[in-house]
Design an enzyme around this catalytic site. Structure first.
Site, PDB file in Angstrom:
ATOM      1  N   ARG A 114      11.447  -8.361   3.966  1.00  0.00           N
ATOM      2  CA  ARG A 114      11.142  -7.545   2.773  1.00  0.00           C
ATOM      3  C   ARG A 114      12.445  -7.255   2.015  1.00  0.00           C
ATOM      4  O   ARG A 114      12.477  -7.272   0.787  1.00  0.00           O
ATOM      5  CB  ARG A 114      10.465  -6.226   3.180  1.00  0.00           C
ATOM      6  CG  ARG A 114      10.252  -5.317   1.982  1.00  0.00           C
ATOM      7  CD  ARG A 114       9.562  -4.005   2.289  1.00  0.00           C
ATOM      8  NE  ARG A 114       9.316  -3.290   1.036  1.00  0.00           N
ATOM      9  CZ  ARG A 114       8.545  -2.242   0.899  1.00  0.00           C
ATOM     10  NH1 ARG A 114       7.925  -1.751   1.938  1.00  0.00           N
ATOM     11  NH2 ARG A 114       8.365  -1.653  -0.274  1.00  0.00           N
ATOM     12  N   ASN A 148      -0.285  -7.305   2.528  1.00  0.00           N
ATOM     13  CA  ASN A 148       0.116  -7.717   1.185  1.00  0.00           C
ATOM     14  C   ASN A 148       0.767  -9.083   1.207  1.00  0.00           C
ATOM     15  O   ASN A 148       1.111  -9.584   2.272  1.00  0.00           O
ATOM     16  CB  ASN A 148       1.103  -6.669   0.627  1.00  0.00           C
ATOM     17  CG  ASN A 148       0.385  -5.583  -0.141  1.00  0.00           C
ATOM     18  OD1 ASN A 148      -0.588  -5.860  -0.837  1.00  0.00           O
ATOM     19  ND2 ASN A 148       0.864  -4.362  -0.002  1.00  0.00           N
ATOM     20  N   ASP A 196      -5.257   0.239  -1.174  1.00  0.00           N
ATOM     21  CA  ASP A 196      -5.510   1.679  -1.255  1.00  0.00           C
ATOM     22  C   ASP A 196      -5.062   2.293  -2.588  1.00  0.00           C
ATOM     23  O   ASP A 196      -5.290   3.462  -2.848  1.00  0.00           O
ATOM     24  CB  ASP A 196      -4.846   2.410  -0.079  1.00  0.00           C
ATOM     25  CG  ASP A 196      -3.336   2.195  -0.023  1.00  0.00           C
ATOM     26  OD1 ASP A 196      -2.734   1.860  -1.061  1.00  0.00           O
ATOM     27  OD2 ASP A 196      -2.756   2.368   1.060  1.00  0.00           O
ATOM     28  N   HIS A 224      -3.272  -5.142  -7.598  1.00  0.00           N
ATOM     29  CA  HIS A 224      -2.022  -4.634  -8.159  1.00  0.00           C
ATOM     30  C   HIS A 224      -1.834  -5.050  -9.616  1.00  0.00           C
ATOM     31  O   HIS A 224      -0.706  -5.163 -10.106  1.00  0.00           O
ATOM     32  CB  HIS A 224      -0.809  -5.064  -7.308  1.00  0.00           C
ATOM     33  CG  HIS A 224      -0.714  -4.289  -6.023  1.00  0.00           C
ATOM     34  ND1 HIS A 224       0.392  -4.310  -5.225  1.00  0.00           N
ATOM     35  CD2 HIS A 224      -1.587  -3.444  -5.403  1.00  0.00           C
ATOM     36  CE1 HIS A 224       0.200  -3.527  -4.164  1.00  0.00           C
ATOM     37  NE2 HIS A 224      -0.998  -2.998  -4.245  1.00  0.00           N
ATOM     38  N   TYR A 241       0.831  -0.481 -10.499  1.00  0.00           N
ATOM     39  CA  TYR A 241       1.602  -1.723 -10.406  1.00  0.00           C
ATOM     40  C   TYR A 241       1.660  -2.477 -11.737  1.00  0.00           C
ATOM     41  O   TYR A 241       2.486  -3.372 -11.896  1.00  0.00           O
ATOM     42  CB  TYR A 241       1.052  -2.612  -9.279  1.00  0.00           C
ATOM     43  CG  TYR A 241       1.476  -2.103  -7.920  1.00  0.00           C
ATOM     44  CD1 TYR A 241       2.626  -2.580  -7.293  1.00  0.00           C
ATOM     45  CD2 TYR A 241       0.760  -1.109  -7.264  1.00  0.00           C
ATOM     46  CE1 TYR A 241       3.042  -2.097  -6.075  1.00  0.00           C
ATOM     47  CE2 TYR A 241       1.166  -0.612  -6.031  1.00  0.00           C
ATOM     48  CZ  TYR A 241       2.314  -1.117  -5.435  1.00  0.00           C
ATOM     49  OH  TYR A 241       2.722  -0.625  -4.228  1.00  0.00           O
ATOM     50  N   ARG A 253      13.566  -0.482  -2.872  1.00  0.00           N
ATOM     51  CA  ARG A 253      12.521   0.302  -2.192  1.00  0.00           C
ATOM     52  C   ARG A 253      12.598   0.112  -0.668  1.00  0.00           C
ATOM     53  O   ARG A 253      12.348   1.029   0.090  1.00  0.00           O
ATOM     54  CB  ARG A 253      11.155  -0.148  -2.731  1.00  0.00           C
ATOM     55  CG  ARG A 253       9.955   0.519  -2.075  1.00  0.00           C
ATOM     56  CD  ARG A 253       9.825   1.969  -2.432  1.00  0.00           C
ATOM     57  NE  ARG A 253       8.760   2.619  -1.705  1.00  0.00           N
ATOM     58  CZ  ARG A 253       8.789   3.885  -1.281  1.00  0.00           C
ATOM     59  NH1 ARG A 253       9.832   4.643  -1.519  1.00  0.00           N
ATOM     60  NH2 ARG A 253       7.770   4.387  -0.636  1.00  0.00           N
TER      61      ARG A 253
END
Ligand code: NAD
Ligand code: G6P
Ligand code: MN
Length: 467
Positions: A93, A147, A171, A200, A267, A287
């Site tokens: 990530r 995701n 969610d 998104h 998003y 993030r």
């Protein structure tokens, strides 16, 4: 009374403890006989597994709880598989988010270049995981959060076209409903949403009061337009403990005011305000760093403290710290959560309850367009309102959507669909097209540079693009 068995895949996920606690709370409506959590990373999962043993011992009589890295043990005799894996782990990530910054564009978990990079890993691992679950439990409901869910849904649609018990969800729309419905004095279990888009990248077109049939969305939009400060304050109060989501919802309100006829996904900010979003982070700080220091470390500390204590009931870790036992519904039960996401576990469990009781609640899930929105590509996996019951998901028609949203969505669909084709066909040409057509990347030379770095960072997690 039938009792169900559940496996949570990605047992080491930061969202697992909240899910386990809410399963304990939901025992009347969702009675269980077995809960197993499964992960490929034994070390990451172990503290959550040990904490889970204490939790179930203290709060759920008669449930067989275990944790494992063995597929047979995990997937045999399962009624529900809840999936929340991060293919490549948090380490990758970090690259998804940092590498695009080297070339001047947003690095995000699910949008733009980062989302596409993660999408490649997720598609490969999700297909394998679903095949494994189906081998041992062909009839289980598989509900996936992993995701980037839009890309996962596009791939699973192609590989498992007949699988009616495989559902991809998010969610975020639920979180948005919870954020804006208080303006009209409503809770989400009192309304039925109408929504369309890719995951998104979508918009609410209606929020229908279940009792009166009235659409509350126009009133909410009117309040945003006429009394924006009131809305700002309400959102600020709601997200006081979370800088990232607090800031996101303030910007979300700005977006609502720029396009004041519908309620978009948060998003959409990445696509409609890329310059502002870009400035939030850098190639040194994204993030990922916030999640690692926040949710990531909190969950670990929480589990370790409980393991040390050996019990929860009657201690400061009593389940009542997060869950209000007197609450009338699951959607109102969580007072604060360990991962700081009140809706994540609740939404999933509400879906499962609608299925087992054939309650046919209207929920937002990903489903093949096939005419739901006749002026969008019929192949798109739309996030849309569906009736959810034992027979599976049945979408509600939306009708034609305006040119602005159509243009944005067709562009994004081209990117995501080309990416999935690139994976299946090992095609570098399609991979480059997926990146170049993406609104957040835009430029072919930039796409090539990002791809080069991503290939190095992803190593064996990416298939080889040999054609
Ligand atoms: P995390 O990295 O904390 O946890 C993911 C876990 O999955 C890790 O323990 C990892 O070892 C495990 N894992 C990785 N590959 C696996 C595989 N092939 N099989 C089994 N386990 C595997 O991640 P997180 O922040 O807790 O999020 C978990 C997932 O849920 C992510 O994909 C995230 O994007 C997704 N998510 C989606 C939504 C949504 O709205 N759809 C909401 C929240 C989280
Ligand atoms: C929302 C989104 C998810 C995302 C999650 C966490 O709930 O719907 O898809 O994974 O936020 O994002 P974060 O950046 O906090 O890990
Ligand atoms: Mn999501």
């Amino acid at each position: 009374m039938r009792r169900y068995s559940v496996v949570i895949c990605g047992g080491g996920s930061t969202y697992t403890p909240d899910m386990l606690e809410l399963l304990c709370y939901s025992q009347k409506e969702f009675p269980l006989r077995k809960v197993v959590i499964y992960d490929i990373d034994e070390k990451r999962q172990a503290p959550i597994g040990e904490y889970g043993k204490i939790l179930f011992w203290d709060y759920y009589e008669g449930v067989d709880f275990s944790y494992t890295t063995d597929k047979k043990e995990a997937f045999e005799d399962i009624d529900f598989a809840f999936v929340q894996i991060r293919a490549g782990g948090t380490e990758l990530r970090n690259y998804d988010e940092k590498i695009p910054y080297r070339y001047g564009c947003i690095g995000q978990e699910t949008c733009g270049a980062g989302g596409l990079a993660y999408g490649i890993r997720s598609v490969v691992q999700m297909i394998e995981l679903i095949q494994d679950i189906r081998k041992w439990s062909p009839e289980a409901w598989i509900i996936n959060y992993s995701n980037p869910a839009a890309i996962v849904a596009e791939a699973t649609k192609r590989v498992f076209p007949e699988d009616k018990k495989l559902i991809n969800i998010c969610d975020m729309p639920t979180q948005i409903m919870d954020s804006y419905l208080p303006l009209v004095g409503k809770k989400r279990n009192q309304i039925e949403p109408r929504y369309f888009g890719l995951n998104h990248y979508g918009w609410f077109t209606g929020l229908i009061d279940k009792e009166t049939g009235q659409d509350l969305l126009p009133e909410i939009l009117k309040i945003c337009k006429n009394r924006p400060q009131e809305v700002r304050d309400s959102l600020a109060k709601m997200y006081a403990g979370d800088k990232h989501w607090g800031g996101t919802f303030q910007e979300h309100l700005n977006m609502v005011l720029d396009y004041p006829y519908s309620l978009p996904s948060t998003y959409c900010l990445y696509y409609l305000y890329p310059d502002t979003c870009y400035r939030h982070y850098s190639s040194e700080h994204t993030r990922y760093d916030e999640v690692l220091a926040g949710r990531g470390s909190n969950v670990k500390k929480y589990c370790d403290a409980i393991i040390k204590l050996g019990r929860m009931k009657g201690t400061e870790y009593d389940i009542s710290a997060h869950i209000n036992a007197e609450a009338k519904s699951i959607s109102e039960a969580t007072s604060s959560t360990i991962a700081y996401n009140d809706v994540h576990a609740a939404y999933l469990i509400e879906l499962a309850i609608s299925i087992i009781n054939n309650r046919n609640d209207i929920c937002l899930v990903m489903v093949k367009n096939n005419g739901i929105v006749p002026n969008l590509n019929p192949e798109m996996m739309l996030e849309a309102a569906c009736r959810i019951g034992k027979q599976g998901i049945e979408p509600l028609a939306i009708g034609e959507v305006p040119l602005f949203e159509k243009g944005l969505l067709e562009n994004q669909f081209a990117s995501e669909s080309l990416l999935v084709s690139a994976i299946f066909e090992k095609s570098y040409q399609k991979l480059l097209q997926a990146f170049a057509v993406n609104r957040i990347i835009c430029d072919t030379d930039r796409a090539k540079n990002i791809l080069k770095d991503f290939m190095e960072a992803n190593g064996k997690y990416w298939p080889e693009f040999t054609r």
